[in-house]
Design a protein around this motif. Structure first.
Motif, PDB file in Angstrom:
ATOM      1  N   ALA A   1     -38.185 -34.741  30.371  1.00 24.12           N
ATOM      2  CA  ALA A   1     -39.343 -33.900  30.695  1.00 24.12           C
ATOM      3  C   ALA A   1     -40.198 -34.600  31.737  1.00 24.12           C
ATOM      4  CB  ALA A   1     -40.169 -33.644  29.434  1.00 24.12           C
ATOM      5  N   MET A   2     -40.582 -33.873  32.794  1.00 21.58           N
ATOM      6  CA  MET A   2     -41.386 -34.455  33.871  1.00 21.58           C
ATOM      7  C   MET A   2     -42.835 -33.978  33.829  1.00 21.58           C
ATOM      8  SD  MET A   2     -39.337 -36.496  35.267  1.00 21.58           S
ATOM      9  CE  MET A   2     -40.104 -36.973  36.822  1.00 21.58           C
ATOM     10  N   MET A   3     -43.161 -33.129  32.848  1.00 21.01           N
ATOM     11  CA  MET A   3     -44.542 -32.640  32.690  1.00 21.01           C
ATOM     12  C   MET A   3     -44.848 -32.591  31.188  1.00 21.01           C
ATOM     13  SD  MET A   3     -45.840 -31.577  35.730  1.00 21.01           S
ATOM     14  CE  MET A   3     -46.870 -30.116  35.674  1.00 21.01           C
ATOM     15  N   ASP A   4     -46.134 -32.648  30.839  1.00 20.80           N
ATOM     16  CA  ASP A   4     -46.543 -32.359  29.463  1.00 20.80           C
ATOM     17  C   ASP A   4     -46.574 -30.844  29.310  1.00 20.80           C
ATOM     18  OD1 ASP A   4     -46.968 -35.058  29.055  1.00 20.80           O
ATOM     19  OD2 ASP A   4     -49.096 -34.957  29.599  1.00 20.80           O
ATOM     20  N   GLY A   5     -45.996 -30.326  28.237  1.00 22.01           N
ATOM     21  CA  GLY A   5     -45.994 -28.869  28.065  1.00 22.01           C
ATOM     22  C   GLY A   5     -45.056 -28.450  26.955  1.00 22.01           C
ATOM     23  N   PHE A   6     -44.191 -27.462  27.281  1.00 16.71           N
ATOM     24  CA  PHE A   6     -43.303 -26.897  26.264  1.00 16.71           C
ATOM     25  C   PHE A   6     -41.881 -26.829  26.823  1.00 16.71           C
ATOM     26  CE2 PHE A   6     -47.604 -25.680  25.488  1.00 16.71           C
ATOM     27  CZ  PHE A   6     -47.748 -25.905  24.119  1.00 16.71           C
ATOM     28  N   ALA A   7     -40.925 -27.414  26.054  1.00 18.16           N
ATOM     29  CA  ALA A   7     -39.514 -27.349  26.447  1.00 18.16           C
ATOM     30  C   ALA A   7     -38.975 -26.002  25.982  1.00 18.16           C
ATOM     31  CB  ALA A   7     -38.736 -28.498  25.805  1.00 18.16           C
ATOM     32  N   VAL A   8     -38.460 -25.233  26.936  1.00 21.68           N
ATOM     33  CA  VAL A   8     -38.088 -23.833  26.647  1.00 21.68           C
ATOM     34  C   VAL A   8     -36.661 -23.555  27.103  1.00 21.68           C
ATOM     35  CG1 VAL A   8     -40.503 -23.125  26.974  1.00 21.68           C
ATOM     36  CG2 VAL A   8     -38.895 -22.989  28.914  1.00 21.68           C
ATOM     37  N   ARG A   9     -36.159 -22.369  26.688  1.00 24.23           N
ATOM     38  CA  ARG A   9     -34.864 -21.880  27.183  1.00 24.23           C
ATOM     39  C   ARG A   9     -35.150 -20.966  28.368  1.00 24.23           C
ATOM     40  NH1 ARG A   9     -30.820 -21.840  22.926  1.00 24.23           N
ATOM     41  NH2 ARG A   9     -29.822 -20.181  24.111  1.00 24.23           N
ATOM     42  N   SER A  10     -34.492 -21.213  29.507  1.00 19.33           N
ATOM     43  CA  SER A  10     -34.740 -20.386  30.702  1.00 19.33           C
ATOM     44  C   SER A  10     -34.473 -18.911  30.411  1.00 19.33           C
ATOM     45  CB  SER A  10     -33.869 -20.855  31.870  1.00 19.33           C
ATOM     46  OG  SER A  10     -34.287 -22.143  32.269  1.00 19.33           O
ATOM     47  N   ALA A  11     -33.500 -18.658  29.529  1.00 16.65           N
ATOM     48  CA  ALA A  11     -33.140 -17.268  29.234  1.00 16.65           C
ATOM     49  C   ALA A  11     -34.321 -16.487  28.661  1.00 16.65           C
ATOM     50  CB  ALA A  11     -31.954 -17.234  28.265  1.00 16.65           C
ATOM     51  N   ASP A  12     -35.273 -17.205  28.010  1.00 15.67           N
ATOM     52  CA  ASP A  12     -36.445 -16.524  27.441  1.00 15.67           C
ATOM     53  C   ASP A  12     -37.447 -16.099  28.528  1.00 15.67           C
ATOM     54  OD1 ASP A  12     -35.619 -16.534  24.814  1.00 15.67           O
ATOM     55  OD2 ASP A  12     -36.565 -18.460  24.341  1.00 15.67           O
ATOM     56  N   PHE A  13     -37.209 -16.563  29.785  1.00 19.05           N
ATOM     57  CA  PHE A  13     -38.144 -16.254  30.870  1.00 19.05           C
ATOM     58  C   PHE A  13     -37.480 -15.369  31.924  1.00 19.05           C
ATOM     59  CE2 PHE A  13     -40.067 -19.634  28.668  1.00 19.05           C
ATOM     60  CZ  PHE A  13     -41.429 -19.561  28.909  1.00 19.05           C
ATOM     61  N   ALA A  14     -36.569 -14.501  31.470  1.00 20.88           N
ATOM     62  CA  ALA A  14     -35.783 -13.690  32.400  1.00 20.88           C
ATOM     63  C   ALA A  14     -36.627 -12.682  33.158  1.00 20.88           C
ATOM     64  CB  ALA A  14     -34.662 -12.978  31.639  1.00 20.88           C
ATOM     65  N   VAL A  15     -37.751 -12.201  32.560  1.00 20.40           N
ATOM     66  CA  VAL A  15     -38.565 -11.187  33.236  1.00 20.40           C
ATOM     67  C   VAL A  15     -39.741 -11.879  33.946  1.00 20.40           C
ATOM     68  CG1 VAL A  15     -39.866  -9.039  32.953  1.00 20.40           C
ATOM     69  CG2 VAL A  15     -37.979  -9.566  31.388  1.00 20.40           C
ATOM     70  N   PRO A  16     -39.744 -11.856  35.302  1.00 24.70           N
ATOM     71  CA  PRO A  16     -40.797 -12.565  36.036  1.00 24.70           C
ATOM     72  C   PRO A  16     -42.188 -12.008  35.713  1.00 24.70           C
ATOM     73  CG  PRO A  16     -39.050 -11.763  37.514  1.00 24.70           C
ATOM     74  CD  PRO A  16     -38.800 -11.159  36.181  1.00 24.70           C
ATOM     75  N   GLY A  17     -43.162 -12.921  35.557  1.00 28.36           N
ATOM     76  CA  GLY A  17     -44.558 -12.503  35.380  1.00 28.36           C
ATOM     77  C   GLY A  17     -44.929 -12.153  33.955  1.00 28.36           C
TER      78      GLY A  17
END
Ligand code: AMP
Ligand code: MG
Length: 416
Positions: free
Chosen positions: A49-65
Motif C-alpha cells: 500500500a502506498m497511501m493510507d486508506g482502504f484496500a479494495v477490489r477494483s471490480a467493486d469500482f466498475a461504475v465511474p463516479g
C-alpha cells in the motif's frame, strides 16, 4: 642519503594496489565494488500500500463516479499481515507500507471517505467517493523495482549513500570492495605522555599519534593507533610486531642519529627490509622506508619510520606515506600526491644549498594569480606554523634567498 625524487619513485614502485576484500557494508562506504551485489529479495517484496486508506477490489469500482459502500473486514497497519481474503463488497483499512491483502488490488485514500466514515475501523462500513478510480491505484507491485536474483549494483560502482541503502535493502551485509587500507601508528620516545596528560618537566605530549591518525583518516584509510612504545627495544619491538599485521606501519621518532634511535635495527630484526634511510629533504631528512614480506605470500607490509619532530613527521607523511596509502587503495595516479602548482612567492624565503626545503604557506589569489606566502615558522618541531597552512612552498636546493614575486612550486594541502 638519496634524492627526494628517487625516494618518492621508490615508494611508488614498492606500493602495489591491494586485492579487493570482503568487508562489512558499512566499512566499504565510499569505495568501489569489486563484485556486483545480487538481490536476495524482490523490491517491493510484496504488493505494498502506498497511501493510507482502504484496500479494495477494483471490480467493486466498475461504475465511474458512483459512491461505493463497503464493509471494513480488517485493520492493517504497516507490519500487519492477515490471512483474510477481501471478498466482494468488503475492504481492509490499511496504512502505507502494509501488504495488500488477498482479493484486494487497489487502495482508495482515506481522504475519499465521505459522510463522516473516514474514521471507521474493522466491523464498520465506509462510503468511498473516488471519481477517477484506476484499477491497481496506489499499490506498488511486488518486484516492480527489482526481482530476487537481479544484480542491483555492478562491479565498479562507488558506494555512495543511495548505493549503500540499496545494498542494505538487497540483503548485502557484506560486499567485496576495494580495501580500506589499514594503517598502524606507533609513537616512540620515552619522553612522551598521552595527549590527555599534563606533561611534567622534560615530558612532551604525543602529538604525532593523533596527527598521523587524523592524516590517515582524511585519506579514507583506517588508522590503527597502537600508542606509545617508549624507547625500550623490547617495547618497540612488541608494537612493531603488532603493527606489521596491518597493510602499512607508520612509526614516528627514533630514526635519526641519536643514541636512542634504535628503530632501524628493530625493523631489521622484525624482518623489515630497508628500501631507503635518509632523504635530501628539509624538514624530514631522517625518514626511513622498508617492506616486510608476508610468509603467506600476501601483499607485504609497507613500513615507514618518520622523524619524531611533528612538522617533519607530517611533511614526510604527505610526501611518502600518502602516495603509498593511495596506491594500496587503488586510487588513480592523479590522487597519489598533493596537487602541485606554480605560484608567486608572497614574501622572501631562504633555500638550503644541499636539499629542497618545504615551507608552510598561506594561499591567496592576487592580480597575477595564485600567491603563496610562507607562514612564520620556527622549524621542524613547530606545528603552529603548519596548522592552517593551505600549502607547502617547495624551494629547490640552490641556497638562494627567493624574492617576493618569484615563481615557485607549491604543494596544495587544501585540495578536497
Ligand atoms: P626523535 O626523532 O625521536 O629524535 O625525536 C625528535 C623530536 O621530536 C624530540 O624532541 C621528540 O621529543 C619529538 N617527538 C618525537 N615523537 C613525538 C611525538 N609522538 N609527539 C611529539 N613530539 C615528538
Ligand atoms: Mg625519540
Amino acid at each position: 642519503m638519496i634524492d627526494l625524487a628517487e625516494a618518492i619513485a621508490l615508494v611508488e614502485r614498492t606500493a602495489q594496489p591491494l586485492p579487493p576484500r570482503r568487508q562489512r557494508l558499512m566499512d566499504a562506504v565510499g569505495r568501489r565494488l569489486a563484485a556486483g551485489v545480487v538481490a536476495d529479495c524482490d523490491s517491493p517484496p510484496w504488493d505494498r500500500a502506498m497511501m493510507d486508506g482502504f484496500a479494495v477490489r477494483s471490480a467493486d469500482f466498475a461504475v465511474p463516479g458512483e459512491i461505493v459502500e463497503l464493509d471494513v473486514a480488517v485493520d492493517l497497519a504497516a507490519g500487519d499481515v492477515t490471512g483474510l481474503e477481501i471478498r466482494p463488497g468488503t475492504c481492509a483499512r490499511i496504512m502505507t507500507g502494509a501488504p495488500i491483502p488477498a482479493g484486494a488490488d487497489a487502495v482508495v485514500p482515506v481522504e475519499r471517505a465521505v459522510d463522516g466514515t473516514a474514521g471507521v475501523h474493522a466491523g464498520g462500513r465506509v462510503r468511498l467517493a473516488e471519481p477517477k478510480f484506476r484499477p491497481g491505484q496506489h499499490v506498488a507491485r511486488q518486484a516492480a523495482a527489482f526481482a530476487r536474483g537481479r544484480e542491483v549494483l555492478a562491479a565498479g560502482t562507488a558506494l555512495g549513500a543511495a548505493e549503500v541503502g540499496l545494498a542494505a535493502e538487497a540483503g548485502a551485509t557484506h560486499v567485496v570492495a576495494e580495501p580500506r587500507v589499514r594503517v598502524a601508528i606507533v609513537s616512540t620516545g620515552s619522553e612522551l605522555v598521552a595527549c590527555d596528560a599534563v606533561p611534567a618537566f622534560g615530558q612532551t605530549r604525543n602529538s604525532n599519534g593523533p596527527m598521523l591518525t587524523a592524516a590517515v583518516s582524511l585519506l579514507g584509510a583506517e588508522p590503527i593507533p597502537l600508542g606509545l612504545a617508549g624507547d625500550k627495544p623490547e617495547a618497540i619491538r612488541a608494537l612493531v610486531a603488532q603493527g606489521l599485521a596491518a597493510d602499512v606501519l607508520v612509526l614516528s621518532g627514533g630514526v635519526s642519529a641519536g643514541d636512542l634511535d634504535l628503530v632501524p635495527a628493530i625493523f631489521a630484526r622484525c624482518g623489515v627490509e630497508q628500501v631507503f634511510h635518509k632523504v635530501r629533504l628539509k624538514p624530514g631528512k631522517p625518514v626511513w622506508f622498508g617492506v616486510r614480506p608476508r610468509s603467506d605470500g600476501g601483499p607485504p607490509t609497507l613500513v615507514f619510520g618518520l622523524p619524531g619532530n611533528p612538522a617533519s613527521s607530517l611533511v614526510c607523511f604527505e610526501l611518502f606515506v600518502r602516495p603509498a596509502i593511495m596506491i594500496l587503495a587503488a586510487a588513480g595516479r592523479d590522487r597519489w600526491h598533493l596537487p602541485r602548482e606554480r605560484a608567486e612567492l608572497g614574501a622572501a624565503a631562504k633555500a638550503a644549498a644541499d636539499r629542497p626545503v618545504y615551507l608552510p604557506c598561506r594561499m591567496a589569489y592576487g592580480p597575477q594569480g595564485l600567491v603563496a606566502t610562507p607562514q612564520p615558522w620556527t622549524g621542524s618541531s613547530d606545528l603552529l606554523g603548519l596548522a592552517g597552512a593551505a600549502g607547502l612552498v617547495a624551494l629547490p636546493a640552490d641556497g638562494r634567498v627567493h624574492e617576493p614575486g618569484e615563481e615557485v612550486e607549491i604543494l596544495r594541502r587544501d585540495a578536497p
